[in-house]
Design a protein around this motif. Structure first.
Motif, short mmCIF file in Angstrom:
data_model
loop_
_atom_site.label_atom_id
_atom_site.label_comp_id
_atom_site.label_asym_id
_atom_site.label_seq_id
_atom_site.Cartn_x
_atom_site.Cartn_y
_atom_site.Cartn_z
N UNK A 103 -5.88 3.67 0.81
CA UNK A 103 -6.33 2.84 1.92
C UNK A 103 -6.33 1.38 1.51
N UNK A 104 -6.21 0.49 2.50
CA UNK A 104 -6.14 -0.93 2.21
C UNK A 104 -7.11 -1.70 3.10
N UNK A 105 -7.61 -2.82 2.57
CA UNK A 105 -8.47 -3.72 3.33
C UNK A 105 -7.81 -5.08 3.36
N UNK A 137 0.84 -1.21 0.00
CA UNK A 137 0.00 0.00 0.00
C UNK A 137 0.87 1.25 0.00
N UNK A 138 1.96 1.22 0.77
CA UNK A 138 2.88 2.36 0.77
C UNK A 138 3.55 2.52 -0.58
N UNK A 139 3.85 1.40 -1.25
CA UNK A 139 4.45 1.45 -2.58
C UNK A 139 3.48 2.05 -3.60
N UNK A 140 2.20 1.70 -3.48
CA UNK A 140 1.18 2.29 -4.35
C UNK A 140 1.10 3.80 -4.11
N UNK A 141 1.09 4.18 -2.84
CA UNK A 141 1.02 5.61 -2.50
C UNK A 141 2.22 6.37 -3.04
N UNK A 158 -3.54 -11.96 -4.94
CA UNK A 158 -3.40 -11.67 -3.51
C UNK A 158 -4.00 -10.32 -3.15
N UNK A 159 -4.02 -9.39 -4.12
CA UNK A 159 -4.54 -8.05 -3.86
C UNK A 159 -5.06 -7.45 -5.15
N UNK A 160 -5.92 -6.46 -4.98
CA UNK A 160 -6.54 -5.79 -6.13
C UNK A 160 -6.47 -4.29 -5.90
N UNK A 161 -5.85 -3.58 -6.84
CA UNK A 161 -5.68 -2.13 -6.76
C UNK A 161 -6.66 -1.46 -7.73
N UNK A 183 -7.60 -5.50 -0.66
CA UNK A 183 -8.02 -4.42 -1.54
C UNK A 183 -7.17 -3.19 -1.26
N UNK A 184 -6.75 -2.52 -2.31
CA UNK A 184 -6.02 -1.26 -2.19
C UNK A 184 -6.77 -0.23 -3.01
N UNK A 185 -7.25 0.79 -2.33
CA UNK A 185 -8.13 1.78 -2.95
C UNK A 185 -7.44 3.14 -3.00
#
Length: 278
Positions: A170-172, A155-159, A202-205, A225-227
């Motif tokens: 934000x992440x779930x 999530x930090x990498x996405x940010x 494993x995750x969906x952005x 989830x990564x929103x």
């Protein structure tokens, strides 16, 4: 110097209008096909601030991802904000062209640019276009990280990989869970939650995740989830599109100058942390 019709023809080679969804509104919105084009500005939203930037820079063509008139209109009077956009563009001889879901489905397209921005190597589409024999076009993308990382770190990498917005990222899911196989979809992607689950990621952005679909998705399967903000997930495509046009212009000997708008047009402008814990 190319004419507008020449530049539009090249853009439609890269993002053919027939790839757009039936409900979409893509293509040339305003502009004289015979006008000459020297400068092209790329942006996500055709809002007044972006149009003013185009005027200030001296653009001849504004290419946006989002349509100005998605649901049609009966007037372009300057009494409304969309009408003022049209009046400003025409008054300054600036054309407007839209590449929306046709750019989403392209190879490479919006989700390829998002995947690259967040550090993924794309392996294929999330929802393949059955008309593409190569199996590369379609909605969303599936990719992999070089090695597994925790959801919190991802999530930090996405940010870090996307332009900053007030909403942030934000992440779930369990922040310490390791993720590697990731699905992405630029823009609103909650309609593909089932496909992401079926793909075994494993995750969906994506963006614009609502409470009930997100809650049900996390209950149905251990997919994190990564929103992120809608605007931020689509902004990386601008550089890709500008690069595609520049390369084709250079091969034709056109003295074309492109620019990507860095103006943040995400509608959310402030974020307040919530210290209260019930």
């Amino acid at each position: 110097m190319p004419k507008l019709s020449d530049v539009i023809a090249v853009l439609e080679e890269v993002y053919p209008p027939q790839w757009a969804e039936s409900w979409d509104a893509v293509g040339l919105v305003c502009g004289d096909p015979e006008a000459q084009v020297r400068r092209v500005l790329f942006a996500v939203d055709p809002v007044q601030a972006v149009v003013d930037e185009a005027v200030e820079w001296g653009a001849d063509l504004l290419v946006t991802h989002h349509p100005l008139y998605l649901r049609g209109t009966t007037t372009v009077a300057a009494t409304g904000f969309k009408g003022r956009v049209v009046h400003t563009l025409i008054k300054h001889d600036i054309a407007l062209h839209v590449a929306h879901t046709n750019a989403d489905h392209a190879d490479p397209g919006v989700s390829d640019a998002l995947a690259e921005a967040v550090g993924l190597k794309v392996t294929g589409p999330l929802v393949a276009d059955p008309t593409d024999p190569a199996g590369r076009r379609g909605s969303g993308r599936i990719g992999e990280l070089p090695q597994p990382v925790t959801l919190a770190a991802f999530a930090a990498q996405v940010a870090a990989g996307l332009p900053a917005t007030a909403a942030g990222v934000r992440a779930a899911g369990d922040p310490e869970r390791l993720v590697r196989k990731i699905a992405v979809c630029g823009g609103s992607g909650d309609s593909f939650l089932a496909e992401a689950r079926a793909a075994g990621v494993d995750a969906y952005v994506t963006a614009d995740l609502r409470h009930h679909p997100a809650s049900e998705a996390t209950e149905a399967a251990p997919v994190a989830l990564v929103d992120a903000a809608h605007w931020a997930t689509e902004w990386p495509w601008l550089t890709l599109a500008a690069r595609e046009l520049t390369g084709r212009a250079d091969s034709r000997g056109w003295p074309l100058e492109t620019r990507v708008s860095i103006r943040v047009t995400d509608p959310w402008t402030a974020h307040a942390p919530m210290p209260y814990a019930p």
